[in-house]
Motif scaffolding. Structure first.
Motif, PDB file in Angstrom:
ATOM      1  N   TYR A  71       0.843  -1.207   0.000  1.00 54.49           N
ATOM      2  CA  TYR A  71       0.000   0.000   0.000  1.00 54.49           C
ATOM      3  C   TYR A  71       0.874   1.252   0.000  1.00 54.49           C
ATOM      4  CZ  TYR A  71      -3.754   3.188   1.349  1.00 54.49           C
ATOM      5  OH  TYR A  71      -4.670   4.211   1.374  1.00 54.49           O
ATOM      6  N   TYR A 102     -11.672   0.822  -8.598  1.00 53.97           N
ATOM      7  CA  TYR A 102     -11.630   1.055  -7.154  1.00 53.97           C
ATOM      8  C   TYR A 102     -12.658   2.083  -6.704  1.00 53.97           C
ATOM      9  CZ  TYR A 102      -8.006  -1.699  -5.061  1.00 53.97           C
ATOM     10  OH  TYR A 102      -7.313  -2.741  -4.533  1.00 53.97           O
ATOM     11  N   GLU A 107     -14.015  -2.322  -2.180  1.00 58.17           N
ATOM     12  CA  GLU A 107     -14.048  -3.381  -1.165  1.00 58.17           C
ATOM     13  C   GLU A 107     -14.209  -4.763  -1.777  1.00 58.17           C
ATOM     14  OE1 GLU A 107     -17.371  -1.072  -1.908  1.00 58.17           O
ATOM     15  OE2 GLU A 107     -15.945  -0.328  -0.487  1.00 58.17           O
ATOM     16  N   SER A 127      -4.192  -0.312  -4.317  1.00 57.06           N
ATOM     17  CA  SER A 127      -4.983   0.286  -3.243  1.00 57.06           C
ATOM     18  C   SER A 127      -4.324   1.574  -2.754  1.00 57.06           C
ATOM     19  CB  SER A 127      -5.140  -0.694  -2.075  1.00 57.06           C
ATOM     20  OG  SER A 127      -5.921  -1.796  -2.447  1.00 57.06           O
ATOM     21  N   GLY A 131      -5.572   5.506  -3.472  1.00 58.73           N
ATOM     22  CA  GLY A 131      -5.936   6.259  -2.272  1.00 58.73           C
ATOM     23  C   GLY A 131      -7.070   5.620  -1.493  1.00 58.73           C
ATOM     24  N   TYR A 132      -7.198   4.292  -1.584  1.00 58.14           N
ATOM     25  CA  TYR A 132      -8.238   3.601  -0.841  1.00 58.14           C
ATOM     26  C   TYR A 132      -7.970   3.767   0.652  1.00 58.14           C
ATOM     27  CZ  TYR A 132     -11.796   0.159   0.131  1.00 58.14           C
ATOM     28  OH  TYR A 132     -12.931  -0.461   0.570  1.00 58.14           O
ATOM     29  N   ASP A 133      -9.004   3.910   1.452  1.00 63.53           N
ATOM     30  CA  ASP A 133      -8.879   4.121   2.894  1.00 63.53           C
ATOM     31  C   ASP A 133      -8.028   3.010   3.520  1.00 63.53           C
ATOM     32  OD1 ASP A 133     -10.191   3.436   5.794  1.00 63.53           O
ATOM     33  OD2 ASP A 133     -10.128   5.600   5.396  1.00 63.53           O
ATOM     34  N   VAL A 134      -6.931   3.384   4.176  1.00 59.65           N
ATOM     35  CA  VAL A 134      -5.973   2.407   4.699  1.00 59.65           C
ATOM     36  C   VAL A 134      -6.576   1.543   5.809  1.00 59.65           C
ATOM     37  CG1 VAL A 134      -4.846   3.903   6.398  1.00 59.65           C
ATOM     38  CG2 VAL A 134      -3.553   2.065   5.316  1.00 59.65           C
ATOM     39  N   LEU A 135      -7.461   2.101   6.639  1.00 55.13           N
ATOM     40  CA  LEU A 135      -8.087   1.304   7.690  1.00 55.13           C
ATOM     41  C   LEU A 135      -8.973   0.220   7.083  1.00 55.13           C
ATOM     42  CD1 LEU A 135      -8.654   0.710  10.645  1.00 55.13           C
ATOM     43  CD2 LEU A 135     -10.471   2.423  10.568  1.00 55.13           C
ATOM     44  N   TRP A 136      -9.819   0.599   6.112  1.00 55.06           N
ATOM     45  CA  TRP A 136     -10.674  -0.395   5.462  1.00 55.06           C
ATOM     46  C   TRP A 136      -9.843  -1.399   4.680  1.00 55.06           C
ATOM     47  CZ3 TRP A 136     -14.973  -2.251   6.688  1.00 55.06           C
ATOM     48  CH2 TRP A 136     -15.948  -1.463   7.284  1.00 55.06           C
ATOM     49  N   PHE A 137      -8.777  -0.940   4.065  1.00 47.96           N
ATOM     50  CA  PHE A 137      -7.873  -1.841   3.355  1.00 47.96           C
ATOM     51  C   PHE A 137      -7.335  -2.900   4.315  1.00 47.96           C
ATOM     52  CE2 PHE A 137      -3.442  -2.918   2.518  1.00 47.96           C
ATOM     53  CZ  PHE A 137      -3.586  -3.602   1.320  1.00 47.96           C
ATOM     54  N   THR A 138      -6.926  -2.483   5.514  1.00 52.70           N
ATOM     55  CA  THR A 138      -6.376  -3.408   6.502  1.00 52.70           C
ATOM     56  C   THR A 138      -7.434  -4.397   6.975  1.00 52.70           C
ATOM     57  OG1 THR A 138      -4.827  -1.693   7.203  1.00 52.70           O
ATOM     58  CG2 THR A 138      -5.145  -3.559   8.700  1.00 52.70           C
TER      59      THR A 138
END
Length: 193
Positions: A71, A102, A107, A127, A131-138
């Motif tokens: 990421y 994306y 998701e 991702s 610029g996908y949200d890092v928290l949701w990515f995790t």
């Protein structure tokens, strides 16, 4: 040659370094390394079915942490390292289509591609690039990578000895099937996006 490698990995599972090797491959595969951790997970879980679920946990955590490196490559180094890695796998022309997807299906892309043989590093780097949200990515990475590794480990935990006999008796066929899945993963990304 592959049979010797399999036998070596089976013997490696008794080593105190086996878990570290599994963690290193899982970490690296999520960001830059081309070989999936299943190459170690399968023989290690076959050698010790009672530890298969533990190995799945190691793979999951290491893969997600490695995914955060992927990421970061996409978010911070895409113009140099990220673009080179994507191009090295032959997907440079498809990144813009992947990035546009994306915006609409981020998701689902993470969940579906994280469990398939499609190289996960493509998802992690893109991702970050998108610029996908890092928290949701995790969170989504924990779900999808955990599902992939725990399903495999659960089957090996439950049916490890019969599966090991099949693998050892029909090693060439099993290797061929695994190769087809890996190649199909690369091809799917190439032709779908």
């Amino acid at each position: 040659m592959f049979r010797r490698l399999y036998d070596w990995v089976i013997s490696l599972s008794a080593s105190p370094y086996a878990v570290w090797a599994l963690a290193a491959v899982s970490f690296a595969e999520s960001s830059f390394f081309p070989i999936p951790p299943d190459v170690l997970l399968l023989p290690m879980a076959l050698a010790r079915p009672n530890k298969a679920l533990f190995y799945a946990g190691v793979c999951t955590v290491s893969s997600v942490v490695g995914g955060l490196l992927g990421y970061a490559i996409g978010a911070l180094l895409y113009d140099s390292l990220g673009q080179w890695l994507i191009a090295a796998y032959g997907y440079g022309d498809n990144v813009e289509a992947f990035r546009a997807a994306y915006a609409k299906y981020g998701e689902w892309i993470i969940l579906i591609k994280g469990i398939t043989p499609i190289p996960y590093k493509l998802v992690t780097i893109t991702s970050g690039f998108a610029g996908y949200d890092v928290l949701w990515f995790t969170v989504l990475s924990l779900i999808t990578r955990g599902a992939r590794f725990y399903i495999l480990a659960g089957l090996l935990h439950r049916y490890g000895n019969p599966i090991r006999r099949i693998v050892e008796e029909h090693f060439g066929v099993v290797l061929g099937v695994l190769t087809v899945f890996v190649v199909a993963g690369f091809a799917a990304v190439r032709f779908v996006f």
